[in-house]
Design an enzyme around this catalytic site. Structure first.
Site, PDB file in Angstrom:
ATOM      1  N   SER A  37       0.828  -1.203   0.000  1.00 11.75           N
ATOM      2  CA  SER A  37       0.000   0.000   0.000  1.00 11.75           C
ATOM      3  C   SER A  37       0.864   1.255   0.000  1.00 11.75           C
ATOM      4  O   SER A  37       0.372   2.330  -0.311  1.00 11.75           O
ATOM      5  CB  SER A  37      -0.882   0.029   1.249  1.00 11.75           C
ATOM      6  OG  SER A  37      -1.653  -1.130   1.335  1.00 11.75           O
ATOM      7  N   HIS A  90      -1.736  -2.931  -6.976  1.00 15.30           N
ATOM      8  CA  HIS A  90      -2.409  -2.653  -5.700  1.00 15.30           C
ATOM      9  C   HIS A  90      -3.902  -2.930  -5.817  1.00 15.30           C
ATOM     10  O   HIS A  90      -4.648  -2.165  -6.438  1.00 15.30           O
ATOM     11  CB  HIS A  90      -2.145  -1.188  -5.313  1.00 15.30           C
ATOM     12  CG  HIS A  90      -2.598  -0.838  -3.941  1.00 15.30           C
ATOM     13  ND1 HIS A  90      -3.218   0.348  -3.635  1.00 15.30           N
ATOM     14  CD2 HIS A  90      -2.539  -1.521  -2.781  1.00 15.30           C
ATOM     15  CE1 HIS A  90      -3.511   0.373  -2.355  1.00 15.30           C
ATOM     16  NE2 HIS A  90      -3.106  -0.756  -1.811  1.00 15.30           N
ATOM     17  N   GLU A 122      -4.588  -0.453  -8.771  1.00 12.86           N
ATOM     18  CA  GLU A 122      -3.647   0.618  -9.106  1.00 12.86           C
ATOM     19  C   GLU A 122      -2.369  -0.052  -9.610  1.00 12.86           C
ATOM     20  O   GLU A 122      -1.802  -0.882  -8.890  1.00 12.86           O
ATOM     21  CB  GLU A 122      -3.312   1.463  -7.869  1.00 12.86           C
ATOM     22  CG  GLU A 122      -4.419   2.415  -7.459  1.00 12.86           C
ATOM     23  CD  GLU A 122      -4.056   3.221  -6.202  1.00 12.86           C
ATOM     24  OE1 GLU A 122      -4.191   4.443  -6.220  1.00 12.86           O
ATOM     25  OE2 GLU A 122      -3.646   2.618  -5.195  1.00 12.86           O
ATOM     26  N   ASN A 178      -4.915   5.732  -1.369  1.00 11.23           N
ATOM     27  CA  ASN A 178      -4.591   5.910   0.051  1.00 11.23           C
ATOM     28  C   ASN A 178      -4.161   7.342   0.371  1.00 11.23           C
ATOM     29  O   ASN A 178      -4.343   7.799   1.505  1.00 11.23           O
ATOM     30  CB  ASN A 178      -3.524   4.918   0.499  1.00 11.23           C
ATOM     31  CG  ASN A 178      -4.128   3.550   0.734  1.00 11.23           C
ATOM     32  OD1 ASN A 178      -5.273   3.444   1.164  1.00 11.23           O
ATOM     33  ND2 ASN A 178      -3.390   2.501   0.439  1.00 11.23           N
TER      34      ASN A 178
END
Ligand SMILES: NC(=O)c1ccc[n+]([C@@H]2O[C@H](COP(=O)([O-])OP(=O)(O)OC[C@H]3O[C@@H](n4cnc5c(N)ncnc54)[C@H](O)[C@@H]3O)[C@@H](O)[C@H]2O)c1
Length: 287
Positions: A118, A139, A151, A190
């Site tokens: 992450s 991701h 991602e 994130n």
């Protein structure tokens, strides 16, 4: 089709193994201990059982999917994989060592090493190998069988051919939506989500308006039509993972916004990691 390797069978690794197996791939999953491997198998079986219950999968298909997945503790079992997706605990030292070992284990020279990290720079993982042009971020989002986004994160060394290979796999094989993100802590999602989750913890921590965790969550679910409140979502992600992401983002940008609130740190120190340990901001039945 050649097999895909997955490292780790926690929340994310088990979901990633499931979506590849549902797409018809044979999947070789690597875990650290027999106990963790058993928990991983159980997690995949429960997720498939839920898919059968909700009518998304036939019973016999579910059995075939399970047959395609092997969870073991011998890393060399992944030697023939053409793609390995690493989804081990969010720890930079652990992941760089895994990438070094995987690079030495994979026999195919063209094998791609992807990480579901992450927040750890893909550059650092690539540099741990002799094939940084074949190392890329992939991701996924939790729960992997449900959420459609991936991602894709190239480092400065990742080749365009590698990016294209993982995009084709994510889009055409797994039916996911791909967005490309830069190799910066937090990527896109994130970078937006984590400050929001931390703000919710700060609201709770400060006793603002005497809010309970349920009040904070209800505020966002009932007032903003979010499908889930921020504290419930933090419990789902895993509070250790939230802290690991926020630490990486803070280290990279030194933004006070990204510093982990003490309440979150104390909960992680106490092993209150959310759903996966049965207690976080809420209590859960683990079975
Ligand atoms: N939880 C989320 O919502 C989420 C979302 C996207 C990405 N991620 C990322 O996915 C990765 C895994 O997160 P998670 O939530 O599945 O964590 P988790 O704690 O549920 O699972 C981690 C698993 O890795 C295993 N593991 C640890 N060291 C290992 C090793 N050397 N070899 C093989 N397995 C090993 C552990 O036994 C455990 O089963 C992290 O990098 C995290 O940042 C998490």
């Amino acid at each position: 089709m050649t097999p895909v390797g997955v490292i780790g069978s926690g929340l994310m690794g088990s979901g990633i193994a499931e979506v590849f197996a549902r797409a018809g791939r044979r999947v070789l999953v690597h875990e650290v201990t027999e106990d963790a491997a058993r928990r991983g198998r159980d997690r995949i079986a429960s997720s498939l059982a839920r898919a059968v219950c909700s009518g998304k999968l036939e019973q016999d298909q579910s059995a075939q999917v399970l047959d395609r997945i092997t969870v073991g503790t011998d890393l060399t079992a992944l030697a023939e994989a053409e793609l390995v997706v690493e989804a081990a605990t969010e720890d930079e030292g652990l992941k760089t060592e895994l990438f070094r070992q995987l690079d030495a284990t994979l026999v195919r020279e063209d094998a791609v090493l992807a990480s579901n990290t992450s927040s750890i720079p893909i550059m650092k993982l690539g540099k741990a190998t002799q094939r940084p042009e074949q190392v890329v971020g992939m991701h996924f989002f939790n729960p992997v069988p449900v959420l459609p986004l991936v991602e894709v994160v190239p480092s400065l060394f990742t080749s365009p051919a590698t990016v294209q290979r993982v995009e084709v796999v994510a889009q055409d094989e797994l039916g996911k939506t791909v967005i490309r993100a830069q190799d910066r802590a937090g990527f896109i999602v994130n970078a937006l989500l984590v400050p929001y989750l931390l703000s919710a913890v700060r609201v709770l921590e400060s006793g603002y308006a005497y809010a309970s965790a349920a009040d904070v969550d209800a505020g966002m679910v009932r007032g903003c039509a979010h499908p889930m409140g921020p504290l419930q979502l933090s419990d789902l992600i895993g509070l250790d993972t939230v802290v690991a992401i926020t630490n990486s983002m803070y280290e990279e940008f030194k933004e006070p916004l990204y510093s982990p609130p003490p309440m979150l740190l104390r909960m992680v120190e106490g092993g209150l990691l959310g759903r996966k340990t049965g207690r976080g901001f809420y209590e859960y039945d683990r079975h």
